[in-house]
Design a protein around this motif. Structure first.
Motif, PDB file in Angstrom:
ATOM      1  N   ALA A  74      23.774  42.312  35.140  1.00  0.00           N
ATOM      2  CA  ALA A  74      23.016  41.056  35.202  1.00  0.00           C
ATOM      3  C   ALA A  74      23.992  39.940  34.892  1.00  0.00           C
ATOM      4  O   ALA A  74      24.761  40.052  33.941  1.00  0.00           O
ATOM      5  CB  ALA A  74      21.908  41.074  34.164  1.00  0.00           C
ATOM      6  N   ASN A  75      23.992  38.900  35.729  1.00  0.00           N
ATOM      7  CA  ASN A  75      24.896  37.816  35.361  1.00  0.00           C
ATOM      8  C   ASN A  75      24.163  36.521  35.027  1.00  0.00           C
ATOM      9  O   ASN A  75      24.650  35.439  35.229  1.00  0.00           O
ATOM     10  CB  ASN A  75      26.027  37.602  36.384  1.00  0.00           C
ATOM     11  N   ARG A  76      22.969  36.693  34.471  1.00  0.00           N
ATOM     12  CA  ARG A  76      22.267  35.517  33.966  1.00  0.00           C
ATOM     13  C   ARG A  76      22.197  35.571  32.441  1.00  0.00           C
ATOM     14  O   ARG A  76      22.422  34.596  31.768  1.00  0.00           O
ATOM     15  CB  ARG A  76      20.833  35.475  34.502  1.00  0.00           C
ATOM     16  N   LYS A 138      37.099  42.539  34.082  1.00  0.00           N
ATOM     17  CA  LYS A 138      36.698  42.742  35.478  1.00  0.00           C
ATOM     18  C   LYS A 138      36.461  41.412  36.161  1.00  0.00           C
ATOM     19  O   LYS A 138      35.828  40.537  35.578  1.00  0.00           O
ATOM     20  CB  LYS A 138      35.403  43.553  35.499  1.00  0.00           C
ATOM     21  N   THR A 139      36.997  41.199  37.316  1.00  0.00           N
ATOM     22  CA  THR A 139      36.566  40.099  38.185  1.00  0.00           C
ATOM     23  C   THR A 139      37.355  40.145  39.475  1.00  0.00           C
ATOM     24  O   THR A 139      38.552  40.442  39.461  1.00  0.00           O
ATOM     25  CB  THR A 139      36.758  38.701  37.556  1.00  0.00           C
ATOM     26  N   ILE A 140      36.681  39.850  40.574  1.00  0.00           N
ATOM     27  CA  ILE A 140      37.423  39.779  41.835  1.00  0.00           C
ATOM     28  C   ILE A 140      38.293  38.522  41.852  1.00  0.00           C
ATOM     29  O   ILE A 140      39.261  38.452  42.573  1.00  0.00           O
ATOM     30  CB  ILE A 140      36.503  39.805  43.079  1.00  0.00           C
ATOM     31  N   ASP A 141      37.930  37.519  41.035  1.00  0.00           N
ATOM     32  CA  ASP A 141      38.662  36.245  41.061  1.00  0.00           C
ATOM     33  C   ASP A 141      40.036  36.337  40.397  1.00  0.00           C
ATOM     34  O   ASP A 141      40.867  35.459  40.564  1.00  0.00           O
ATOM     35  CB  ASP A 141      37.859  35.156  40.338  1.00  0.00           C
ATOM     36  N   ASN A 142      40.257  37.401  39.593  1.00  0.00           N
ATOM     37  CA  ASN A 142      41.545  37.640  38.925  1.00  0.00           C
ATOM     38  C   ASN A 142      41.916  36.522  37.955  1.00  0.00           C
ATOM     39  O   ASN A 142      43.094  36.172  37.831  1.00  0.00           O
ATOM     40  CB  ASN A 142      42.661  37.798  39.982  1.00  0.00           C
ATOM     41  N   MET A 183      35.835  33.660  47.859  1.00  0.00           N
ATOM     42  CA  MET A 183      35.414  33.396  46.479  1.00  0.00           C
ATOM     43  C   MET A 183      36.596  32.931  45.630  1.00  0.00           C
ATOM     44  O   MET A 183      37.751  33.053  46.036  1.00  0.00           O
ATOM     45  CB  MET A 183      34.738  34.617  45.880  1.00  0.00           C
ATOM     46  N   GLY A 184      36.293  32.444  44.446  1.00  0.00           N
ATOM     47  CA  GLY A 184      37.315  31.900  43.553  1.00  0.00           C
ATOM     48  C   GLY A 184      36.818  30.590  42.990  1.00  0.00           C
ATOM     49  O   GLY A 184      36.984  29.542  43.615  1.00  0.00           O
ATOM     50  N   ARG A 185      36.139  30.673  41.864  1.00  0.00           N
ATOM     51  CA  ARG A 185      35.543  29.471  41.259  1.00  0.00           C
ATOM     52  C   ARG A 185      36.605  28.531  40.708  1.00  0.00           C
ATOM     53  O   ARG A 185      36.687  27.373  41.071  1.00  0.00           O
ATOM     54  CB  ARG A 185      34.634  29.856  40.085  1.00  0.00           C
ATOM     55  N   ASP A 186      37.399  29.083  39.788  1.00  0.00           N
ATOM     56  CA  ASP A 186      38.380  28.247  39.091  1.00  0.00           C
ATOM     57  C   ASP A 186      39.805  28.590  39.490  1.00  0.00           C
ATOM     58  O   ASP A 186      40.736  27.883  39.152  1.00  0.00           O
ATOM     59  CB  ASP A 186      38.255  28.452  37.567  1.00  0.00           C
ATOM     60  N   ALA A 235      39.307  28.419  49.021  1.00  0.00           N
ATOM     61  CA  ALA A 235      38.582  29.029  47.904  1.00  0.00           C
ATOM     62  C   ALA A 235      37.303  28.227  47.695  1.00  0.00           C
ATOM     63  O   ALA A 235      37.299  27.005  47.876  1.00  0.00           O
ATOM     64  CB  ALA A 235      39.433  28.999  46.642  1.00  0.00           C
ATOM     65  N   GLU A 236      36.229  28.873  47.286  1.00  0.00           N
ATOM     66  CA  GLU A 236      34.953  28.162  47.114  1.00  0.00           C
ATOM     67  C   GLU A 236      35.051  27.020  46.096  1.00  0.00           C
ATOM     68  O   GLU A 236      34.313  26.055  46.138  1.00  0.00           O
ATOM     69  CB  GLU A 236      33.845  29.132  46.692  1.00  0.00           C
ATOM     70  N   GLY A 237      36.035  27.135  45.186  1.00  0.00           N
ATOM     71  CA  GLY A 237      36.185  26.097  44.163  1.00  0.00           C
ATOM     72  C   GLY A 237      37.185  25.011  44.545  1.00  0.00           C
ATOM     73  O   GLY A 237      37.466  24.115  43.743  1.00  0.00           O
ATOM     74  N   GLY A 285      31.579  35.230  51.196  1.00  0.00           N
ATOM     75  CA  GLY A 285      30.581  35.492  50.158  1.00  0.00           C
ATOM     76  C   GLY A 285      30.685  36.860  49.508  1.00  0.00           C
ATOM     77  O   GLY A 285      31.771  37.363  49.231  1.00  0.00           O
ATOM     78  N   HIS A 286      29.525  37.486  49.299  1.00  0.00           N
ATOM     79  CA  HIS A 286      29.461  38.703  48.487  1.00  0.00           C
ATOM     80  C   HIS A 286      30.007  39.943  49.167  1.00  0.00           C
ATOM     81  O   HIS A 286      30.136  40.981  48.515  1.00  0.00           O
ATOM     82  CB  HIS A 286      28.019  38.923  48.018  1.00  0.00           C
ATOM     83  N   VAL A 287      30.345  39.830  50.452  1.00  0.00           N
ATOM     84  CA  VAL A 287      31.054  40.935  51.120  1.00  0.00           C
ATOM     85  C   VAL A 287      32.295  41.301  50.292  1.00  0.00           C
ATOM     86  O   VAL A 287      32.670  42.465  50.187  1.00  0.00           O
ATOM     87  CB  VAL A 287      31.470  40.488  52.550  1.00  0.00           C
ATOM     88  N   GLN A 288      32.885  40.270  49.673  1.00  0.00           N
ATOM     89  CA  GLN A 288      34.118  40.492  48.891  1.00  0.00           C
ATOM     90  C   GLN A 288      33.861  41.282  47.614  1.00  0.00           C
ATOM     91  O   GLN A 288      34.771  41.787  46.988  1.00  0.00           O
ATOM     92  CB  GLN A 288      34.746  39.140  48.517  1.00  0.00           C
ATOM     93  N   ARG A 289      32.613  41.320  47.189  1.00  0.00           N
ATOM     94  CA  ARG A 289      32.312  42.035  45.947  1.00  0.00           C
ATOM     95  C   ARG A 289      31.888  43.479  46.194  1.00  0.00           C
ATOM     96  O   ARG A 289      31.736  44.254  45.247  1.00  0.00           O
ATOM     97  CB  ARG A 289      31.188  41.297  45.189  1.00  0.00           C
ATOM     98  N   GLY A 290      31.670  43.809  47.479  1.00  0.00           N
ATOM     99  CA  GLY A 290      31.131  45.130  47.774  1.00  0.00           C
ATOM    100  C   GLY A 290      32.180  46.097  48.288  1.00  0.00           C
ATOM    101  O   GLY A 290      33.367  45.799  48.358  1.00  0.00           O
TER     102      GLY A 290
HETATM  103  O1  F6P Z   1      33.175  35.510  39.346  1.00  0.00           O
HETATM  104  C1  F6P Z   1      33.166  36.181  40.538  1.00  0.00           C
HETATM  105  C2  F6P Z   1      32.372  35.470  41.584  1.00  0.00           C
HETATM  106  O2  F6P Z   1      32.556  36.266  42.676  1.00  0.00           O
HETATM  107  C3  F6P Z   1      32.715  34.000  41.863  1.00  0.00           C
HETATM  108  O3  F6P Z   1      33.830  33.797  42.670  1.00  0.00           O
HETATM  109  C4  F6P Z   1      31.452  33.499  42.496  1.00  0.00           C
HETATM  110  O4  F6P Z   1      31.320  32.116  42.380  1.00  0.00           O
HETATM  111  C5  F6P Z   1      30.422  34.196  41.715  1.00  0.00           C
HETATM  112  O5  F6P Z   1      30.986  35.451  41.331  1.00  0.00           O
HETATM  113  C6  F6P Z   1      29.124  34.383  42.444  1.00  0.00           C
HETATM  114  O6  F6P Z   1      28.252  35.129  41.662  1.00  0.00           O
HETATM  115  P1  F6P Z   1      26.692  35.366  41.952  1.00  0.00           P
HETATM  116  O7  F6P Z   1      26.374  34.898  43.322  1.00  0.00           O
HETATM  117  O8  F6P Z   1      26.496  36.832  41.763  1.00  0.00           O
HETATM  118  O9  F6P Z   1      25.996  34.575  40.908  1.00  0.00           O
END
Ligand code: F6P
Length: 311
Positions: A74-76, A138-142, A183-186, A235-237, A285-290
């Motif tokens: 859960a990421n909330r 853990k994070t794909i963003d490294n 992806m890549g927030r910061d 990058a998204e950020g 998007g989330h393809v990168q997380r799967g």
């Molecule tokens: O922190 C990893 C990450 O993939 C970010 O790059 C992205 O902004 C975020 O997760 C998106 O998370 P979710 O859509 O699951 O809230």
């Protein structure tokens, strides 16, 4: 010794490899007990003992190459700032005491927290309140401090590079500018590495605000030089020097995180206007997380899992 383990935050390929390594090391090497906590801190708060599940060698058989997490994530839920209803009113409450109470009630001696910046911060704060915690980054963003590389990144990098390779051929066929939002927030690791590996012409990362005119000039220069197509990775950020990061949803900064997204489409729109070239945007998007973790990710995750138990 009784170890608890949970996975928190956004998922990343390799989480199951960590869980497997933790369980195998704990049981086969040390004869420790191990309990999985489902759905991160949310599970523990909302479902109490129902979220706890003893993990055996059988439970982790075959999960090494699987993406996602068998424990759920859960990421909330931040237990230190949780939205709860009190007397019909929504208020933000510190539920960290409840987390510690439930871990103690379950006789869990130490908690292994597998997560990114948010989850590890929660783990650290629990440690400050007297809980024994080991963090697995853990994070794909490294983008976690104290690490050279986090598991998740290599797999996401492979996915993004593969996408850029595919977009290259169609960009060339149609003489288009292709913008790829990754992806890549910061931190721009995915954009930078996949961009270089995929031969992108422009790479936009959060660390270096860009200028629209410089971006458009780079594409025009390529066109003048005879290249009929270009690839831009953003990058998204990433953000323009004269603007701000683009969000698809605002957050309240306490219980919800703002959702990034939209820079790719904005870059495509502005580039088409400024260069006159036909432009398209693909948001990965989330393809990168799967997907299945790469061999590198499996190795790193396995070593993290074994090390966590040793600690
Ligand atoms: O922190 C990893 C990450 O993939 C970010 O790059 C992205 O902004 C975020 O997760 C998106 O998370 P979710 O859509 O699951 O809230």
């Amino acid at each position: 010794m009784h170890i608890g383990i949970l996975t928190g935050g956004g998922d990343a390929p390799g989480l199951n490899a960590v869980i497997r390594a933790v369980v195998k090391t704990a049981i086969s090497r040390y004869e420790y007990d191990i309990t999985g906590i489902e759905d991160g801190f949310d599970g523990l708060i909302e479902r109490a003992f129902k979220a706890l599940r003893p993990l055996t060698l059988k439970d982790v058989r075959g999960i090494l190459p699987q993406g996602g997490t068998i424990l759920g994530a859960a990421n909330r839920g931040n237990p230190f700032a949780r939205k709860v209803i009190r007397d019909g009113q929504e208020v933000v409450e510190d539920c960290s005491g409840l987390v510690i109470e439930r871990l103690r009630a379950a006789d869990i001696d130490v908690l292994i927290v597998v997560g990114g910046d948010g989850t590890l911060r929660i783990g650290y704060e629990l440690y400050q309140k007297g809980c024994a915690v080991v963090g697995v980054p853990k994070t794909i963003d490294n983008d976690l401090g104290g690490t050279d590389v986090t598991f998740g990144f290599d797999t996401a990098l492979n996915t993004a590079t593969d996408a850029i390779d595919k977009l290259h051929t169609t960009a060339e066929s149609h003489h288009r500018v292709m913008v790829v939002e990754v992806m890549g927030r910061d931190a721009g690791w995915i954009a930078l590495h996949s961009g270089i590996a995929g031969g992108a012409d422009v790479i936009l990362i959060p660390e270096i605000p860009f200028r629209w005119d410089v971006l458009a000039d780079a594409i025009k220069a390529r066109s003048k030089g005879g290249a009929k197509f270009s690839i831009v990775v953003a990058a998204e950020g990433a953000q323009p020097a004269d603007g701000q990061q683009i969000f698809s949803r605002a957050g309240d900064g306490v219980t919800t995180v703002a959702r990034l997204g939209g820079i790719g489409n904005e870059v495509a729109r502005r580039l088409e206007e400024m260069t006159g070239m036909e432009t398209r945007c693909t948001v990965l998007g989330h393809v990168q997380r799967g997907g299945r973790p790469t061999p590198f990710a499996r190795l790193l995750a396995t070593r993290y899992g074994a090390a966590a138990v040793r600690l």
